[in-house]
Design a protein around this motif. Structure first.
Motif, PDB file in Angstrom:
ATOM      1  N   ARG A  76      -3.751  -5.097  14.031  1.00 17.13           N
ATOM      2  CA  ARG A  76      -2.687  -4.188  13.594  1.00 17.13           C
ATOM      3  C   ARG A  76      -2.847  -3.589  12.209  1.00 17.13           C
ATOM      4  NH1 ARG A  76      -2.897  -8.522  16.356  1.00 17.13           N
ATOM      5  NH2 ARG A  76      -1.750  -8.377  18.311  1.00 17.13           N
ATOM      6  N   ALA A  77      -3.749  -4.185  11.429  1.00 20.24           N
ATOM      7  CA  ALA A  77      -3.837  -3.696  10.054  1.00 20.24           C
ATOM      8  C   ALA A  77      -4.328  -2.255  10.064  1.00 20.24           C
ATOM      9  CB  ALA A  77      -4.781  -4.582   9.253  1.00 20.24           C
ATOM     10  N   GLU A  78      -3.477  -1.340   9.687  1.00 24.47           N
ATOM     11  CA  GLU A  78      -3.814   0.086   9.742  1.00 24.47           C
ATOM     12  C   GLU A  78      -3.968   0.674   8.361  1.00 24.47           C
ATOM     13  OE1 GLU A  78      -1.959   2.960  12.039  1.00 24.47           O
ATOM     14  OE2 GLU A  78      -3.152   2.234  13.718  1.00 24.47           O
ATOM     15  N   PRO A  79      -4.903   1.561   8.224  1.00 21.17           N
ATOM     16  CA  PRO A  79      -5.028   2.195   6.910  1.00 21.17           C
ATOM     17  C   PRO A  79      -3.802   3.054   6.609  1.00 21.17           C
ATOM     18  CG  PRO A  79      -6.449   3.298   8.492  1.00 21.17           C
ATOM     19  CD  PRO A  79      -5.889   2.089   9.185  1.00 21.17           C
ATOM     20  N   LEU A  80      -3.481   3.173   5.324  1.00 21.94           N
ATOM     21  CA  LEU A  80      -2.360   3.992   4.896  1.00 21.94           C
ATOM     22  C   LEU A  80      -2.570   5.432   5.321  1.00 21.94           C
ATOM     23  CD1 LEU A  80       0.221   4.326   3.162  1.00 21.94           C
ATOM     24  CD2 LEU A  80      -1.268   4.678   1.200  1.00 21.94           C
ATOM     25  N   ARG A  81      -1.621   5.936   6.109  1.00 26.47           N
ATOM     26  CA  ARG A  81      -1.712   7.326   6.494  1.00 26.47           C
ATOM     27  C   ARG A  81      -1.265   8.166   5.309  1.00 26.47           C
ATOM     28  NH1 ARG A  81       0.792   6.853  11.318  1.00 26.47           N
ATOM     29  NH2 ARG A  81       2.730   7.917  10.879  1.00 26.47           N
ATOM     30  N   ARG A  82      -2.202   8.860   4.751  1.00 30.95           N
ATOM     31  CA  ARG A  82      -1.892   9.670   3.565  1.00 30.95           C
ATOM     32  C   ARG A  82      -0.870  10.739   3.901  1.00 30.95           C
ATOM     33  NH1 ARG A  82      -3.068   9.053  -1.878  1.00 30.95           N
ATOM     34  NH2 ARG A  82      -3.751   6.919  -1.711  1.00 30.95           N
ATOM     35  N   ARG A 139      -8.345  -2.530   4.854  1.00 31.69           N
ATOM     36  CA  ARG A 139      -7.519  -1.353   4.617  1.00 31.69           C
ATOM     37  C   ARG A 139      -8.258  -0.052   4.850  1.00 31.69           C
ATOM     38  NH1 ARG A 139      -4.725  -2.541  -1.065  1.00 31.69           N
ATOM     39  NH2 ARG A 139      -3.248  -3.986  -0.129  1.00 31.69           N
ATOM     40  N   VAL A 145      -5.254 -14.601   6.581  1.00 30.66           N
ATOM     41  CA  VAL A 145      -4.636 -14.901   7.870  1.00 30.66           C
ATOM     42  C   VAL A 145      -3.125 -14.998   7.673  1.00 30.66           C
ATOM     43  CG1 VAL A 145      -4.342 -16.698   9.626  1.00 30.66           C
ATOM     44  CG2 VAL A 145      -6.659 -16.007   8.902  1.00 30.66           C
ATOM     45  N   ARG A 182       0.850  -1.197   0.000  1.00 29.24           N
ATOM     46  CA  ARG A 182       0.000   0.000   0.000  1.00 29.24           C
ATOM     47  C   ARG A 182       0.876   1.234   0.000  1.00 29.24           C
ATOM     48  NH1 ARG A 182      -3.636   0.125   4.839  1.00 29.24           N
ATOM     49  NH2 ARG A 182      -2.099  -1.103   5.971  1.00 29.24           N
ATOM     50  N   ARG A 214       4.320 -12.077  11.921  1.00 30.76           N
ATOM     51  CA  ARG A 214       4.162 -10.876  11.091  1.00 30.76           C
ATOM     52  C   ARG A 214       3.546  -9.759  11.932  1.00 30.76           C
ATOM     53  NH1 ARG A 214       3.616 -11.831   5.088  1.00 30.76           N
ATOM     54  NH2 ARG A 214       2.042 -10.192   5.046  1.00 30.76           N
ATOM     55  N   ILE A 269     -10.425 -12.094  -2.025  1.00 31.18           N
ATOM     56  CA  ILE A 269      -9.273 -11.678  -1.215  1.00 31.18           C
ATOM     57  C   ILE A 269      -9.053 -10.178  -1.349  1.00 31.18           C
ATOM     58  CG2 ILE A 269      -6.742 -11.822  -1.067  1.00 31.18           C
ATOM     59  CD1 ILE A 269      -7.077 -14.832  -1.795  1.00 31.18           C
ATOM     60  N   GLU A 291      -1.364 -13.567   5.541  1.00 26.96           N
ATOM     61  CA  GLU A 291      -0.798 -12.243   5.292  1.00 26.96           C
ATOM     62  C   GLU A 291      -0.886 -11.329   6.515  1.00 26.96           C
ATOM     63  OE1 GLU A 291      -2.402 -10.432   1.814  1.00 26.96           O
ATOM     64  OE2 GLU A 291      -1.867 -12.117   0.517  1.00 26.96           O
ATOM     65  N   GLY A 292      -1.601 -11.781   7.528  1.00 32.45           N
ATOM     66  CA  GLY A 292      -1.674 -10.991   8.750  1.00 32.45           C
ATOM     67  C   GLY A 292      -2.841 -10.016   8.811  1.00 32.45           C
ATOM     68  N   TRP A 293      -3.728 -10.051   7.817  1.00 38.70           N
ATOM     69  CA  TRP A 293      -4.879  -9.154   7.837  1.00 38.70           C
ATOM     70  C   TRP A 293      -5.936  -9.643   8.812  1.00 38.70           C
ATOM     71  CZ3 TRP A 293      -4.468  -4.684   5.379  1.00 38.70           C
ATOM     72  CH2 TRP A 293      -3.551  -4.593   4.325  1.00 38.70           C
ATOM     73  N   ALA A 315      -7.506  -8.520  12.100  1.00 40.48           N
ATOM     74  CA  ALA A 315      -6.366  -8.365  12.994  1.00 40.48           C
ATOM     75  C   ALA A 315      -6.346  -6.963  13.595  1.00 40.48           C
ATOM     76  CB  ALA A 315      -5.061  -8.634  12.238  1.00 40.48           C
ATOM     77  N   ARG A 365      -9.469  -7.521   1.671  1.00 40.47           N
ATOM     78  CA  ARG A 365      -8.286  -6.761   2.040  1.00 40.47           C
ATOM     79  C   ARG A 365      -8.582  -5.261   1.985  1.00 40.47           C
ATOM     80  NH1 ARG A 365      -4.619  -8.053  -1.888  1.00 40.47           N
ATOM     81  NH2 ARG A 365      -3.573  -9.894  -1.065  1.00 40.47           N
TER      82      ARG A 365
END
Lengths: 474, 474
Positions: B92-98, B39, B74, A175, A268, B31, B76-78, B90, B35
């Protein structure tokens, strides 16, 4: 061709054969001939040259031509001209000392380099997609704006960064945005930019690394003064729970190099948690992420937290190491420091090649090539497994789900002799020990790391045959 | 395209719109969709996902498809899967900080970067010989042996080193053999290889440098810990008699940068004498040696003593800085150390580009291009001189016999305001002061360094016009 014997010993001290031939007219030919005479020693240092008029008459050229030639050679330092003493050969012009190398010895057959290249790391060079790449190059060159041929942006061409963003999102789950991608010459260059001293260093050690990895990277880091801390490996990959006060960690999450497994999902997330809690960063070496054979590729770790992972990839395995093109996908806060480390202008990556790669990706040629190579390498892996099952069923093969190499597990105490036996069979390959961190707290056992990609297709059967002969008996 | 509203709050905590579209079948599409939902935050961390069966029914896909997609995410850790608690998003999955950049402001006209580029250093990018280069590239790619696409030789391709040897002998009077040429990415890379710390450093300081030169090179040397000692300049070039205990000296003998004269013949021999007596070495920066307008080029200093001079050149001025190709011609004793500094494999210069350049040189395209550009730049120089003679006859122009720039001499105390006036006229250029060594024992006076190559042909007249408006009145 005009020839002349300037043979008055009084005038030049030695017979001088000047041949006026070659391109560029008489004057250029005379300059060349005189320079060559000085170089070869035929005109010794200190020798006085004939006056313009005499040499001109001798050679059948205009007097000015000789005067010009002398002046030129004086300007270059071959001759000296002093009031009253005429033009002489300079004292310093020395003939080229030929490289005093030992004469080339033709080695006997068994010393003539490996017949079979089973080293890890390189793709099949014979499969480079010449026609498709040349087409992309031509298209890119034609479409490029003029400024593309001026000094380059150190971030890399925008066309390429946009193509990579789209490709990496689709194929690797990365990303990012084009502003966070920096083009480089490959993984080693990325490490240099991150840990180099040029701009004070973007990152600092200590750096956690996997207990097994490329010694080349370890040496590069050591040369940059970075202390590396080896993390033990087990069947789930690097034991990231061992991370403590390190500032960064370098991992191969998609396919541990060289042992071959993916990093376990819990690890991960654990390594991301560690990076968040310590304000540290994870370096993701995605060296062969495209090549996974039995299911779709494991997505990039970067996708879990783009602010905590530096994702590094290149075309070295997917296309060719000869192109020297790679990329870093950076957290926002590292973009400017990395660009500062790169310098004001692009000093490394060829801009035409960058544009060609952008076209290659956007036109779908990259996907087609990767698919074709994935199929080919999967075939090679299957043949390796099948041949071993038939001829050396006592040898376990691991790390085969992905990548361009496998690990042949060996009984304790046999690795060194197996590597030697392979050399005797004309095979170049490495044992697991070659990849072990010198301070590794664990051992991954003994084994041979067999790269099955570099050999040309037609030579693969013979390489496998030789490999089987090198393996220890049951 | 299949759409589904997974809208049971009890199951996923929020409405979830999954769109199964795009390439790669249902599984891949699912998928991607999941994802993307994680995201974007539509599926919040900790959210429990629907059981396989429900989602499968909802989407009209097989149950296995959902199971596979979950397993992949799983891995991939999502997502996380735990006994008894089902599959969840999960934590920890964080959105992309623009990138939190200030919004792009469209600058008013006078701030929009220079309209006229009269900086020194770059050739006319619009004159890059695209067709001839593409032809060379295609021919080279077709003719290359397979191994060319494998890991490269750090010395560079033999084809290129042979072509360079022949060309440099003919055009620059360089005496060498292919074994002594090492390909690099340009002059800065050569400096890094010679003074870098990676391999302990091939050369060490103190390094004599000309009192005026590129600050970029000085900074690079300073970053590498090399102390530079400025040599004063006069009308004969650098005063090399001032050299003492330095270990090396860096010169621009063909065309002093930026003041513009060639090194006087006596100084050429004197600096070689110094190097011999001190066991030192001369670095020859032959940055624009091909471009001399009123007589043939001054031969390379290297020709005087190949064992005492490291000759460094590149295509950056003659062809394009975008190609990142240069070369070092080395005394015998430095070949191995430089190769060691470069590393086991070619890590920098693109091999296809190297092969293309070899073809470009051997086929005569390089000579043709240099001739064509020499003519063009000579024309530009003549126009500059003519325009100044007509509109600013009080301004002396120097350094015009060669190269891609000239120096406009200014009265004392006017340089800074002239540079500012030029900026007001939309011109980018530098004053002489920008090139002065901070510890220079002398001053070369005041002046503007005017690069006349980088501007496109059609824009040159306007640039000259603007330049005249920026000059101080008589």
């Amino acid at each position: 061709m005009t020839e002349s014997w300037v043979n008055s010993a009084e005038r030049v001290g030695a017979d001088l054969h000047l041949e006026l031939s070659g391109p560029g007219g008489r004057r250029a030919a005379l300059i060349r001939a005189l320079r060559e005479a000085v170089r070869s020693g035929r005109l010794a240092p200190g020798t006085r040259l004939p006056p313009y008029r005499s040499l001109a008459a001798d050679l059948g050229v205009a007097r000015n031509t000789v005067a010009d030639a002398y002046a030129e050679l004086v300007a270059e330092g071959w001759l000296t001209a002093r009031q009253g003493s005429g033009t002489r050969v300079a004292e310093r012009a020395e003939p080229l000392r030929r490289a005093a190398r030992t004469p080339v010895r033709v080695p006997p057959p068994h010393e003539r380099g490996p017949r079979h290249d089973l080293r890890q790391g390189a793709p099949d060079a014979s499969a480079f997609p010449r026609a498709a790449w040349a087409a992309s190059y031509r298209r890119a060159l034609r479409a490029a704006p003029s400024e593309a041929f001026g000094p380059g942006d150190p971030a890399g061409r925008r066309e390429l960064r946009e193509a990579l963003m789209e490709y990496l999102a689709r194929a690797r789950g990365v990303r990012t945005e084009p502003e966070r991608i920096v083009v480089c010459s490959g993984f080693a260059h990325a490490l240099r930019l991150l840990f180099g001293q040029g701009a004070g260093g973007v990152l600092r050690g200590p750096l956690g690394v996997e207990a097994y990895g490329l010694d080349f990277h370890r040496e590069l880091l050591a040369a940059a003064g970075v202390r590396t801390v080896p993390l033990p490996l087990d069947e789930h990959g690097a034991r990231v729970a061992g991370l403590g006060r390190e500032r960064a960690v370098l991992l191969t999450p998609a396919h541990q190099f060289p042992t071959g497994g993916p990093l376990h999902p819990e690890r991960r997330t654990a390594v991301i948690d560690w990076a968040r809690s310590r304000d540290a960063v994870v370096l993701e070496d995605d060296y062969d992420g495209e090549f996974r054979y039995d299911r779709r590729p494991v997505g990039a770790l970067q996708g879990l937290d783009p602010e905590r992972v530096i994702h590094i990839g290149s075309v070295s395995k997917s296309l060719s190491p000869a192109l020297r093109l790679g990329w870093m996908v950076l957290p926002e806060r590292y973009v400017d420091p990395v660009l500062a480390a790169k310098g004001e202008r692009e000093a490394w990556a060829s801009v035409p090649d960058q544009l060609a790669l952008a076209d290659f990706v956007v036109s779908g040629s990259y996907d087609r090539h990767v698919r074709r190579m994935r199929q080919r390498y999967r075939g090679r892996r299957d043949r390796l497994v099948a041949v071993l099952a038939a001829r050396a069923p006592h040898i376990e093969v691991t790390g085969i789900a992905a990548g361009l190499h496998a690990v042949l597990r060996l009984p304790p105490g046999t690795e060194r002799s197996a590597v030697k036996a392979a050399a005797w069979q004309g095979i170049a390959l490495d044992g697991l020990a070659a990849f072990r961190h010198p301070r590794s707290p664990m051992t991954a056992g003994e084994g041979l790391v067999v790269g099955y990609a570099a050999t040309a297709e037609h030579a693969y059967a013979a390489a496998l045959d030789a490999l089987c002969r090198a393996l220890p008996p049951e």
